[in-house]
Design a protein around this motif. Structure first.
Motif, PDB file in Angstrom:
ATOM      1  N   ARG A 467     -10.538 -56.425  77.066  1.00 55.53           N
ATOM      2  CA  ARG A 467     -11.905 -55.990  77.377  1.00 55.53           C
ATOM      3  C   ARG A 467     -12.324 -56.444  78.764  1.00 55.53           C
ATOM      4  NH1 ARG A 467     -15.491 -57.375  71.989  1.00 55.53           N
ATOM      5  NH2 ARG A 467     -13.974 -56.772  70.404  1.00 55.53           N
ATOM      6  N   GLU A 468     -11.687 -57.506  79.251  1.00 55.56           N
ATOM      7  CA  GLU A 468     -12.066 -58.064  80.544  1.00 55.56           C
ATOM      8  C   GLU A 468     -11.181 -57.558  81.677  1.00 55.56           C
ATOM      9  OE1 GLU A 468     -12.880 -62.380  80.146  1.00 55.56           O
ATOM     10  OE2 GLU A 468     -12.513 -62.032  78.023  1.00 55.56           O
ATOM     11  N   THR A 470     -10.406 -54.915  83.199  1.00 51.11           N
ATOM     12  CA  THR A 470     -10.782 -53.533  83.478  1.00 51.11           C
ATOM     13  C   THR A 470     -10.079 -53.041  84.747  1.00 51.11           C
ATOM     14  OG1 THR A 470     -12.747 -54.413  84.565  1.00 51.11           O
ATOM     15  CG2 THR A 470     -12.996 -53.642  82.313  1.00 51.11           C
ATOM     16  N   ASP A 475      -5.270 -58.686  86.725  1.00 54.15           N
ATOM     17  CA  ASP A 475      -5.349 -59.073  85.320  1.00 54.15           C
ATOM     18  C   ASP A 475      -4.748 -60.458  85.088  1.00 54.15           C
ATOM     19  OD1 ASP A 475      -5.394 -59.341  82.606  1.00 54.15           O
ATOM     20  OD2 ASP A 475      -3.859 -57.813  82.210  1.00 54.15           O
TER      21      ASP A 475
END
Length: 792
Positions: A467-468, A470, A475
């Protein structure tokens, strides 16, 4: 004289079903139109909650140690005022009382004080004719105790109960009925006994089914006839207004309630109201401030250790309580209340009014106590002697001013305005405690309501790092390798597409994985990733006391909760490096889940520490999702055959195939069978099975070892870079990620500079000050630290 039909429900020992039968009798009698009063012998708080649910009246306790022999009958009359019948549930075995005495405070002792007949509940599940010998012995042991009837519990069949009834006939004691085995009406338990009725949404429905069974199988008319054979009572009813003084000043006393604080005696609140107090119940899980005008606070017993994360999240109330106590608002805290006032419980922040830290242990502290006040305090003058009891599995060190000497041992914390202790007292037996508290509350000044403030989020068990991560961000939130997949794995996945016209068959994958770990095929279960494995574990058995060791991957707890289980948390602490002490896991846990290396702490627990968790009747689940990132897979238990040991493995992270959902369970064959019984058909896809076969080959394990060594080197570089920037890495990381405490707003600022890290507050036991960072190559680490330095 007072005419009160009454009876006592007893048993030869604990575990025969006294609470189940007592609550069922109360509910069934109430259905007939009778007004029923429920009572419990002994100090137990939980059983009266079920009595209250069954009768619609407050549950009450009758205990000679807590209140004295002379008050037992008056308290019964007080509680049963207006009732047609009183049903009194016994404690332990019929003749078991206070240790070192001749059955003092036992069920038989209280039955004699009440001149009440005894109905004996006997579990017959493991015997037949021998039950008659047990009943005969119980009846003849003390002729002063009248056993007027027997109820058989957990009979295996009609033939079984008929055999027992025939054997009992020569004793002359009538059998009032027989209940058959029905797991649907059993009450689940946790580390201090049954789970309180207030915490079980299904309790009312189960009680209805139990009342149906009682009405069908028990002779209620004969039961009532027996209750009416008792003599009239010569005692006067206890009146709460007599032992305390009343005043026109009506102080507001805030009483903690809700799911976390369910332990208090009904008479305590009645005494406060009789003295003129206005009692207002507040819920520390939900309410964000104390009731308006509060000048006295009563924090009773309960389970703050079970609800620690949610109590900690309610920052506004914690702050208001601390401000009130610091300002001198009179506060009494018993057991759970003491824990709540500490700095923390198992690492979860609490009120902080006491300079103390509390934690769960494996040792149960239980027993009657005689307490002597060590100094003048809110509740007592120095030298005051009271009786009470202890009942807890936690320890706390509340400081240099103990309130009591419990059988000579210092306990608690006491000042002129605060009294916090593990000791539970029944104020009906010691009304001077209530009087001193009321007098202090009358003179106190309320603390103003606090300004509105933000409440911390409770951990979102379904949150995931994706979810984080994006699009457009680097990442560092998801622990999936960014290395390119090896050609041999891509080839295997492509080849599997030719078989998509057939239903998947994981048998070959099972054999390959068994060979990989030196196990047999019946010790392996391929799964659709670790998430499915935890769902199968949650549903495989009727877990009575499941424990998840946190901080860790949240899916195990989410799966257990979705399956209807009440999950206990053992929270490891940052100050200890998030290292596990096996003794912190409750003895009664029948399921323990722990990660190794643990997500998100990256701690690698020694295999010996995890073996110490194993014991008969317990299943230990070790989540080794990241073990293949540890050089040599040291501390892995996947190759060990141990009864009750289960290991969950994943191919997702190292081989970068989260979209395939490829994992497996390896462990004791009897547990694997139960997991397989819950697995939907064809849940493991053909590509997932192909990935298992490929990744179990010798070439893959050799390449995984190389990758693990590269990860270790990259992790060392990340840790060193963080330390050079003045940041601290938690514990001794061994996985492909590290956990770091940071300043508020750091995660958001890093996102603004193009880097995604994982939120710590989505893991139980952590908070917003933590972030988890995935290990990447050194160039990515350098870029991250450049961005970090720019926001400081």
């Amino acid at each position: 004289m007072v005419a009160l039909p009454r009876l006592v429900v007893a048993a030869p020992a604990s575990g025969h079903g006294k609470t189940t039968v007592s609550a069922g009798l109360m509910a069934a009698l109430r259905r007939t139109g009778m007004v029923v009063s429920g009572h419990k012998i002994g100090p137990d708080y939980i059983d009266p909650g079920y009595h209250a649910l069954a009768t619609g009246r407050p549950g009450r306790n009758l205990d000679p140690h807590l209140v004295g022999e002379d008050l037992v009958a008056p308290l019964l009359l007080h509680g049963a005022a207006g009732a047609d019948i009183a049903v009194v549930e016994g404690v332990m075995g019929l003749y078991d009382g206070m240790l070192g005495t001749d059955g003092y405070a036992s069920t038989s002792h209280v039955a004699s004080l009440l001149t009440a007949p005894v109905i004996l509940v006997v579990d017959v599940s493991h015997a037949s004719r021998s039950i008659a010998a047990i009943v005969h012995g119980m009846a003849s042991y003390d002729r002063g105790t009248r056993i007027a009837g027997v109820i058989l519990n957990k009979a295996g069949s009609q033939r079984h109960s008929d055999e027992v009834i025939a054997a009992l006939e020569p004793t002359g004691i009538p059998v009032l009925g027989a209940l058959h085995r029905d797991d649907g009406i059993s009450a689940p338990s946790r580390h201090l006994g049954l789970i309180p009725a207030e915490e079980r949404a299904e309790a009312a429905g189960q009680l209805d089914r139990l009342a149906d069974a009682i009405a069908e199988h028990i002779d209620l008319a004969e039961l009532v006839r027996i209750a009416r054979t008792v003599p009239d009572m010569h005692s006067l009813s206890w009146e709460p207004g007599e032992p305390v003084s009343h005043s026109d000043v009506r102080p507001v006393v805030a009483i903690a309630g809700g799911r976390a604080f369910t332990f208090r005696y009904t008479e305590t609140e009645e005494l406060l109201r009789a003295a003129g107090c206005r009692t207002v119940t507040f819920d520390p899980l939900r309410d964000e401030k104390l009731p308006d005008g509060t000048t006295g606070i009563y924090l009773g017993g309960g389970f703050p250790e079970v609800h620690a994360a949610d109590l900690s999240a309610n920052v506004p109330l914690r702050d208001h309580l601390r401000a009130a106590i610091t300002a001198g608002v009179p506060t009494v805290a018993e057991c759970a209340g003491l824990l709540y006032l500490c700095r923390d419980v198992d690492g979860a922040e609490m009120v902080g009014a006491l300079d103390a830290s509390a934690r769960m242990t494996s040792r149960l502290t239980l027993g009657y106590r005689t307490a002597i006040a060590t100094t003048d305090s809110l509740l007592a003058t120095a030298g005051t002697r009271v009786t009470g009891h202890e009942f807890h599995r936690t320890v706390a060190e509340p400081g240099p001013a103990p309130g009591w000497l419990l059988d000579g041992r210092p306990d608690g914390f006491a000042t002129a305005t605060l009294h916090a202790s593990y000791l539970h007292t029944h104020w009906a037996g010691h009304p001077q405690l209530a009087q001193r508290f009321v007098d202090a509350a009358r003179a106190a000044t309320p603390v103003p309501a606090p300004p509105p403030q933000r409440r911390l989020r409770a951990p979102d068990l379904h949150h995931h790092g994706d979810r984080e991560a994006t699009p457009g961000l680097v990442d560092l939130a998801v622990n999936v390798s960014k290395r390119p997949r090896p050609a041999w794995l891509d080839d295997a996945l492509r080849a599997s597409l030719h078989d998509l016209d057939r239903y998947p068959d994981p048998e070959a994958a099972c054999s390959a994985l068994a060979s990989r770990h030196g196990r047999t095929a019946d010790e392996i279960l391929p799964t659709a990733g670790g998430a499915e494995a935890f769902t199968l574990i949650a549903r495989a058995r009727e877990w009575h006391a499941p424990v998840v060791v946190h901080p860790q991957f949240t899916e195990p707890e989410a799966a257990l909760a979705a399956a209807g289980h009440d999950v206990r948390r053992v929270i490891l602490r940052a100050g200890d490096g998030f290292v596990l002490d096996p003794g912190a896991v409750p003895d009664d846990a029948d399921l323990v889940v722990i990660g190794n290396p643990t997500n998100p702490t990256s701690v690698l627990h020694p295999a010996g520490t995890l073996r110490a968790l194993l014991r008969p009747g317990r299943v230990v689940v070790v989540d080794e999702a990241f073990m293949d990132a540890v050089p040599g897979e040291t501390e892995s238990l996947a190759g060990e055959r141990q009864s009750g040991l289960v290991v969950v493995r994943s191919l997702t992270k190292t081989w970068a195939i989260p979209g395939i959902r490829s994992g497996y369970v390896v462990g004791a064959a009897d547990v694997i069978v139960d997991l397989a019984a819950q697995q939907p058909p064809w849940s493991v896809s053909t590509p997932a099975a192909a990935a298992m076969i490929a990744c179990a080959a010798a070439r893959a394990t050799s390449e995984a070892e190389t990758i693990a060594r590269e990860i270790a080197a990259d992790r060392a570089a990340l840790v060193e870079a963080l330390k050079d920037s003045g940041l601290t890495v938690a514990g001794t990381p061994a996985g492909p990620f590290v956990l770091v405490p940071v300043r508020a707003g750091t995660r958001e600022k890093l996102r603004a500079r193009g880097f995604a890290v994982r939120r710590g507050d989505t893991f139980p036991g952590l908070g917003e000050k933590w972030v988890r960072i995935a290990v990447r190559d050194r160039a990515t680490t350098a870029a991250l630290l450049d961005a970090w330095r720019s926001i400081r």
